[in-house]
Each structure stands twice: as structure tokens, then as C-alpha cells.
Design a protein around this motif. Structure first.
Motif, PDB file in Angstrom:
ATOM      1  N   ALA A 198       0.846  -1.202   0.000  1.00 21.26           N
ATOM      2  CA  ALA A 198       0.000   0.000   0.000  1.00 21.26           C
ATOM      3  C   ALA A 198       0.877   1.247   0.000  1.00 21.26           C
ATOM      4  CB  ALA A 198      -0.906  -0.012   1.225  1.00 21.26           C
ATOM      5  N   PRO A 199       0.327   2.389  -0.425  1.00 21.36           N
ATOM      6  CA  PRO A 199       1.128   3.620  -0.456  1.00 21.36           C
ATOM      7  C   PRO A 199       1.595   4.029   0.937  1.00 21.36           C
ATOM      8  CG  PRO A 199      -1.186   4.128  -0.798  1.00 21.36           C
ATOM      9  CD  PRO A 199      -1.056   2.634  -0.831  1.00 21.36           C
ATOM     10  N   GLU A 200       2.730   4.684   0.978  1.00 23.40           N
ATOM     11  CA  GLU A 200       3.273   5.147   2.239  1.00 23.40           C
ATOM     12  C   GLU A 200       2.308   6.145   2.875  1.00 23.40           C
ATOM     13  OE1 GLU A 200       4.682   5.316  -0.747  1.00 23.40           O
ATOM     14  OE2 GLU A 200       6.611   4.289  -0.677  1.00 23.40           O
ATOM     15  N   PRO A 201       2.109   6.085   4.190  1.00 20.77           N
ATOM     16  CA  PRO A 201       1.251   7.067   4.856  1.00 20.77           C
ATOM     17  C   PRO A 201       1.794   8.487   4.656  1.00 20.77           C
ATOM     18  CG  PRO A 201       1.674   5.207   6.306  1.00 20.77           C
ATOM     19  CD  PRO A 201       2.593   5.057   5.125  1.00 20.77           C
ATOM     20  N   ARG A 256       2.249   3.054  -4.087  1.00 26.41           N
ATOM     21  CA  ARG A 256       3.492   2.997  -3.329  1.00 26.41           C
ATOM     22  C   ARG A 256       4.693   3.365  -4.195  1.00 26.41           C
ATOM     23  NH1 ARG A 256       4.373   1.188   1.545  1.00 26.41           N
ATOM     24  NH2 ARG A 256       6.499   0.809   2.213  1.00 26.41           N
ATOM     25  N   GLY A 257       5.522   4.257  -3.686  1.00 31.62           N
ATOM     26  CA  GLY A 257       6.803   4.573  -4.304  1.00 31.62           C
ATOM     27  C   GLY A 257       6.769   5.492  -5.510  1.00 31.62           C
ATOM     28  N   VAL A 258       5.603   6.016  -5.887  1.00 32.49           N
ATOM     29  CA  VAL A 258       5.541   6.930  -7.032  1.00 32.49           C
ATOM     30  C   VAL A 258       4.792   8.199  -6.642  1.00 32.49           C
ATOM     31  CG1 VAL A 258       5.673   5.102  -8.769  1.00 32.49           C
ATOM     32  CG2 VAL A 258       3.452   5.855  -7.963  1.00 32.49           C
ATOM     33  N   LYS A 259       5.088   9.291  -7.340  1.00 30.86           N
ATOM     34  CA  LYS A 259       4.436  10.571  -7.060  1.00 30.86           C
ATOM     35  C   LYS A 259       3.097  10.698  -7.777  1.00 30.86           C
ATOM     36  CE  LYS A 259       7.813  12.619  -4.743  1.00 30.86           C
ATOM     37  NZ  LYS A 259       7.700  12.821  -3.341  1.00 30.86           N
ATOM     38  N   LYS A 260       2.999  10.135  -8.999  1.00 29.61           N
ATOM     39  CA  LYS A 260       1.782  10.268  -9.796  1.00 29.61           C
ATOM     40  C   LYS A 260       0.642   9.496  -9.132  1.00 29.61           C
ATOM     41  CE  LYS A 260       0.033   9.936 -14.492  1.00 29.61           C
ATOM     42  NZ  LYS A 260      -1.038  10.821 -14.183  1.00 29.61           N
ATOM     43  N   ILE A 261      -0.531  10.136  -9.098  1.00 32.41           N
ATOM     44  CA  ILE A 261      -1.720   9.517  -8.514  1.00 32.41           C
ATOM     45  C   ILE A 261      -2.581   8.993  -9.656  1.00 32.41           C
ATOM     46  CG2 ILE A 261      -3.776   9.910  -7.116  1.00 32.41           C
ATOM     47  CD1 ILE A 261      -2.173  12.275  -5.820  1.00 32.41           C
ATOM     48  N   PRO A 262      -3.010   7.742  -9.605  1.00 39.47           N
ATOM     49  CA  PRO A 262      -3.845   7.194 -10.684  1.00 39.47           C
ATOM     50  C   PRO A 262      -5.063   8.067 -10.965  1.00 39.47           C
ATOM     51  CG  PRO A 262      -3.209   5.455  -9.176  1.00 39.47           C
ATOM     52  CD  PRO A 262      -2.779   6.754  -8.552  1.00 39.47           C
ATOM     53  N   GLY A 263      -5.251   8.395 -12.228  1.00 41.95           N
ATOM     54  CA  GLY A 263      -6.425   9.150 -12.634  1.00 41.95           C
ATOM     55  C   GLY A 263      -6.385  10.632 -12.334  1.00 41.95           C
ATOM     56  N   GLY A 271       0.731  21.879  -8.597  1.00 42.10           N
ATOM     57  CA  GLY A 271       0.127  20.795  -7.831  1.00 42.10           C
ATOM     58  C   GLY A 271      -1.380  20.883  -7.694  1.00 42.10           C
ATOM     59  N   ASN A 272      -2.004  21.772  -8.467  1.00 41.89           N
ATOM     60  CA  ASN A 272      -3.467  21.883  -8.457  1.00 41.89           C
ATOM     61  C   ASN A 272      -4.070  20.866  -9.414  1.00 41.89           C
ATOM     62  OD1 ASN A 272      -3.543  24.263  -6.728  1.00 41.89           O
ATOM     63  ND2 ASN A 272      -2.660  25.320  -8.493  1.00 41.89           N
ATOM     64  N   ILE A 273      -5.233  20.342  -9.049  1.00 41.58           N
ATOM     65  CA  ILE A 273      -5.900  19.333  -9.877  1.00 41.58           C
ATOM     66  C   ILE A 273      -6.470  19.986 -11.132  1.00 41.58           C
ATOM     67  CG2 ILE A 273      -7.771  17.650  -9.988  1.00 41.58           C
ATOM     68  CD1 ILE A 273      -7.500  17.352  -6.923  1.00 41.58           C
ATOM     69  N   ASN A 333     -14.560  18.966   1.573  1.00 44.26           N
ATOM     70  CA  ASN A 333     -14.057  19.921   0.581  1.00 44.26           C
ATOM     71  C   ASN A 333     -12.657  19.607   0.073  1.00 44.26           C
ATOM     72  OD1 ASN A 333     -12.604  20.731   2.803  1.00 44.26           O
ATOM     73  ND2 ASN A 333     -13.059  22.900   2.577  1.00 44.26           N
ATOM     74  N   CYS A 334     -11.872  18.821   0.802  1.00 45.50           N
ATOM     75  CA  CYS A 334     -10.554  18.426   0.295  1.00 45.50           C
ATOM     76  C   CYS A 334      -9.998  17.294   1.157  1.00 45.50           C
ATOM     77  CB  CYS A 334      -9.584  19.598   0.251  1.00 45.50           C
ATOM     78  SG  CYS A 334      -9.101  20.225   1.865  1.00 45.50           S
ATOM     79  N   LEU A 335      -8.949  16.678   0.642  1.00 44.53           N
ATOM     80  CA  LEU A 335      -8.217  15.631   1.360  1.00 44.53           C
ATOM     81  C   LEU A 335      -6.757  16.050   1.421  1.00 44.53           C
ATOM     82  CD1 LEU A 335     -10.133  12.711  -0.313  1.00 44.53           C
ATOM     83  CD2 LEU A 335      -9.972  13.064   2.159  1.00 44.53           C
ATOM     84  N   PRO A 336      -5.922  15.407   2.249  1.00 46.61           N
ATOM     85  CA  PRO A 336      -4.544  15.860   2.438  1.00 46.61           C
ATOM     86  C   PRO A 336      -3.663  15.838   1.185  1.00 46.61           C
ATOM     87  CG  PRO A 336      -5.158  14.326   4.171  1.00 46.61           C
ATOM     88  CD  PRO A 336      -6.261  14.308   3.162  1.00 46.61           C
ATOM     89  N   THR A 337      -3.998  15.007   0.226  1.00 45.81           N
ATOM     90  CA  THR A 337      -3.274  14.980  -1.046  1.00 45.81           C
ATOM     91  C   THR A 337      -4.299  15.252  -2.151  1.00 45.81           C
ATOM     92  OG1 THR A 337      -3.566  12.579  -1.235  1.00 45.81           O
ATOM     93  CG2 THR A 337      -1.527  13.341  -0.184  1.00 45.81           C
ATOM     94  N   PRO A 338      -3.883  15.541  -3.379  1.00 45.14           N
ATOM     95  CA  PRO A 338      -4.846  15.879  -4.441  1.00 45.14           C
ATOM     96  C   PRO A 338      -5.602  14.662  -4.974  1.00 45.14           C
ATOM     97  CG  PRO A 338      -2.625  15.960  -5.307  1.00 45.14           C
ATOM     98  CD  PRO A 338      -2.503  15.701  -3.830  1.00 45.14           C
ATOM     99  N   ILE A 339      -6.467  14.119  -4.130  1.00 51.49           N
ATOM    100  CA  ILE A 339      -7.262  12.950  -4.486  1.00 51.49           C
ATOM    101  C   ILE A 339      -8.738  13.289  -4.300  1.00 51.49           C
ATOM    102  CG2 ILE A 339      -5.437  11.302  -3.946  1.00 51.49           C
ATOM    103  CD1 ILE A 339      -6.795  10.789  -1.234  1.00 51.49           C
ATOM    104  N   ALA A 340      -9.623  12.488  -4.886  1.00 54.36           N
ATOM    105  CA  ALA A 340     -11.057  12.743  -4.842  1.00 54.36           C
ATOM    106  C   ALA A 340     -11.811  11.756  -3.954  1.00 54.36           C
ATOM    107  CB  ALA A 340     -11.635  12.726  -6.243  1.00 54.36           C
ATOM    108  N   ILE A 341     -11.131  10.731  -3.447  1.00 53.62           N
ATOM    109  CA  ILE A 341     -11.798   9.706  -2.641  1.00 53.62           C
ATOM    110  C   ILE A 341     -10.826   9.142  -1.607  1.00 53.62           C
ATOM    111  CG2 ILE A 341     -11.276   7.922  -4.359  1.00 53.62           C
ATOM    112  CD1 ILE A 341     -13.929   6.527  -3.513  1.00 53.62           C
TER     113      ILE A 341
END
Length: 137
Positions: A10-13, A37-44, A51-53, A121-129
Motif C-alpha cells: 500500500a502507499p506510504e502514509p 506505493r513509491g511513485v508521485k503520480k496519482i492514478p487518474g 500541484g493543483n488538480i 471539501n478536500c483531502l490531504p493529497t490531491p485525491i477525490a476519494i
């Protein structure tokens, strides 16, 4: 007995917390997102230089979140079919809930767990779920 669990898949906390804690026969997962895990790019997710979506694919993020939950469950000695309760955080309920809900039905065809879905309204990283999961071991 209280045991901290960290998955090797799983991705690093993004903060100071374990992937899960096992207390008796229950497993409590920390919030799980779609990062890998281990990569900067977030799927999708497509980001601009700051760093804005720019855009995101909620289906790709859902598949990735479910995969990450499965990794943590398996590394903790549990499994997908032992999930009993899920809290789902979406950043755009109106746009994303129909896709998320359809994918949920595919992943939980039999014996679906309890579920609460909230818009935030947001999460700690630029994710939607993000998912908060409780399972048995």
C-alpha cells in the motif's frame, strides 16, 4: 492485544500513522486513498505545475483505492469479504457518487458491508476519494 500493521504494498502514509491497527478480532484501517506505493503520480489525476488538480478520473481512483484496501487487509491477515463497515469521503458527491456507487456494486456483489458516504471539501493529497475501513480478522 493491540498490533500496528504496515503494508509493504500500500502507499506510504502521508503522516504519522500505521496502515491499520488490529485490536482483538477487529482491524481498523487508517484512511486509504488511491496513491500508489513509491511513485508521485496519482492514478487518474492530472496536476498543473503548482500541484493543483486539472482533471481526475474517479473510476481510476476508485479501482486504486479498492486495490490499496485489499493490500492492507491481506497484509494484516484479513480479506475483502471480511469488511464490515466503510466510511467513504468524496470531494465531489454530485459528480462522483454515481460512478463510485456503480463500482461499489461490482466490488461488493455479495454481502456488502455497512457504508456511510460523506462529501468533504478536500483531502490531504490531491485525491477525490478516501476510505476508512473496519474489518474482522
Amino acid at each position: 492485544m493491540d498490533q500496528k500493521i504496515n503494508s509493504s504494498k500500500a502507499p506510504e502514509p502521508v503522516g504519522l500513522y500505521p496502515h491499520a491497527r488490529k485490536v482483538g478480532d477487529l482491524l481498523f484501517l487508517s484512511g486509504v486513498g488511491p496513491r500508489e506505493r513509491g511513485v508521485k503520480k496519482i492514478p487518474g489525476v492530472e496536476l498543473d505545475g503548482a500541484g493543483n488538480i486539472l482533471s481526475y478520473d474517479i473510476a481510476a481512483q476508485c479501482h486504486s483505492v479498492f486495490r490499496n484496501v485489499r493490500y492492507i487487509l491481506e497484509d494484516a491477515g484479513s480479506s475483502w469479504d471480511k469488511i464490515v463497515d466503510v466510511t467513504v469521503y468524496l470531494t465531489n458527491m454530485k459528480a462522483d457518487f454515481p460512478i463510485y456507487n456503480a463500482l461499489w456494486a461490482e466490488y461488493f456483489k455479495e454481502n456488502p458491508p455497512c457504508r456511510t458516504t460523506l462529501e468533504i471539501n478536500c483531502l490531504p493529497t490531491p485525491i477525490a476519494i478516501e476510505l476508512k475501513v473496519i474489518a474482522t480478522v
